[in-house]
Scaffold this active site. Structure first.
Site, PDB file in Angstrom:
ATOM      1  N   GLU A 225      62.430  38.639  40.698  1.00 24.70           N
ATOM      2  CA  GLU A 225      61.686  39.893  40.827  1.00 24.70           C
ATOM      3  C   GLU A 225      60.567  39.776  41.869  1.00 24.70           C
ATOM      4  OE1 GLU A 225      61.982  42.011  36.523  1.00 24.70           O
ATOM      5  OE2 GLU A 225      61.052  40.036  36.496  1.00 24.70           O
TER       6      GLU A 225
ATOM      7  N   ASN B  68      53.827  26.868  33.130  1.00 20.48           N
ATOM      8  CA  ASN B  68      52.616  27.669  33.324  1.00 20.48           C
ATOM      9  C   ASN B  68      51.353  26.830  33.164  1.00 20.48           C
ATOM     10  OD1 ASN B  68      54.433  29.735  33.549  1.00 20.48           O
ATOM     11  ND2 ASN B  68      53.771  30.840  31.717  1.00 20.48           N
TER      12      ASN B  68
ATOM     13  N   GLY C 169      70.111  40.777  27.668  1.00 24.90           N
ATOM     14  CA  GLY C 169      69.002  39.874  27.906  1.00 24.90           C
ATOM     15  C   GLY C 169      68.237  39.598  26.625  1.00 24.90           C
TER      16      GLY C 169
ATOM     17  N   LYS D  30      48.950  43.591  34.235  1.00 26.31           N
ATOM     18  CA  LYS D  30      50.060  42.652  34.049  1.00 26.31           C
ATOM     19  C   LYS D  30      50.568  42.161  35.396  1.00 26.31           C
ATOM     20  CE  LYS D  30      54.378  41.863  31.605  1.00 26.31           C
ATOM     21  NZ  LYS D  30      55.387  42.398  30.656  1.00 26.31           N
TER      22      LYS D  30
ATOM     23  N   ASN E 199      53.698  33.703  38.232  1.00 22.55           N
ATOM     24  CA  ASN E 199      55.132  33.626  38.540  1.00 22.55           C
ATOM     25  C   ASN E 199      55.419  32.994  39.900  1.00 22.55           C
ATOM     26  OD1 ASN E 199      55.276  34.978  36.093  1.00 22.55           O
ATOM     27  ND2 ASN E 199      56.884  36.360  36.766  1.00 22.55           N
TER      28      ASN E 199
END
Length: 302
Positions: free
Chosen positions: A267, A203, A18, A185, A193
């Site tokens: 995620e 964003n 990644g 965070k 997200n």
């Protein structure tokens, strides 16, 4: 300041290929650390790192040395537990593993998999990197990182791990209690997200007044569950932080937006899903987070 020579004889093993992992691997290599990649494909991996002031071409070996003593796992949260299970036969008895991903919930999965003398760390970074193609990494945004030990075995190797992560993704701050940083965070990720994934936008578009009410609700609900989980945040401070990140990353697409755009697993379960599981433990309802979770779950390739 990164050391000119590594403080350890053993190489660092970076799991996967990644963008953040390859960025860290390149920086470790440049600082003099032996680095190898652990990935599915055999053979060395060649790539080019493009940053704001340099272009560097590297070729890193694939799993030359084992057992692994120092391991960086910058893989998606949903892949962490399986990755550690696959690594177990290759880990040294006193191996040090550094997790780095968005979301929360993996630490509880990984700690039971480790032997008593194997250390676990978490590194949270704001460095930006992405891969426009398989063999190119763009260091798109300078950032900083925080690092925290998650068990007693980690503290025995603190000097070595801290020095290496300073070289990999510094400037680095070592924290005795990293959980407040991870929750902060999470607050940002749980707003930006899912909203950018749902609306398939950059964003910066979240700065529009069209999203003000949704952002406010998501932050207010976050503070409720964080407070019950022992974390102290104010709605105003988090709102300021979220707006700051939206402004600083205005031209970026979030990782979750990219995952949904490309039909990849996301995620979501470790960001919004984690919040909902925490809330359920306290018999708390989070209707705004629940609604966005359900909408995104219907679109998820899971």
């Amino acid at each position: 300041m990164a050391p000119s020579q590594p403080m350890i004889a053993q190489p660092w093993t970076v799991v996967g290929e990644g963008a953040i992992g390859l960025l860290a691997a390149a920086h470790l290599h440049q600082a003099g650390y032996p680095v190898q990649l652990h990935r599915r494909s055999a053979g060395s991996f060649a790539f080019t790192l493009r940053s704001m002031d340099a272009v560097v071409s590297l070729s890193l070996p694939n799993t030359v040395h084992s057992p692994y003593c120092f391991i960086l796992l910058p893989v998606k949260a949903y892949a962490v537990a399986e990755a550690v299970q696959q690594l177990q036969p290759l880990l040294a008895a006193k191996a040090q593993l550094v997790l780095s991903h968005n979301g929360m919930g993996t630490v509880e999965q990984v700690l039971p998999l480790l032997q008593p003398e194997q250390g676990l760390w978490f590194l949270s970074t704001s460095h930006g990197a992405y891969k426009p193609d398989r063999s190119t990494v763009l260091h798109s945004g300078l950032g900083q990182s925080v690092l925290g030990a998650l068990n007693k075995a980690a503290l025995l190797q603190q000097h070595n791990v801290e020095a290496a992560m300073q070289a990999a993704l510094g400037p680095l701050q070592l924290q005795t209690d990293i959980w407040p940083s991870l929750w902060q965070k999470l607050a940002v990720n749980a707003v930006i997200n899912p909203l950018t994934a749902l609306h398939q936008c950059k964003n910066g578009e979240l700065a529009s007044s069209n999203y003000s009410a949704a952002i406010k609700l998501l932050i207010e609900e976050f503070v409720q569950v964080a407070t019950l989980s022992g974390q102290n945040f104010s709605v105003g401070a988090l709102h300021h932080r979220v707006n700051q990140v939206i402004e600083q990353t205005a031209d970026n697409y979030s990782s979750m937006q990219q995952d949904f755009a490309k039909g990849r697993p996301s995620e979501l379960d470790y960001i919004t899903g984690f919040l909902l599981r925490q809330a359920a433990q306290h018999q708390l309802q989070l209707p705004a987070h629940q609604a966005i979770y359900q909408l995104l779950s219907q679109k998820s390739p899971r």
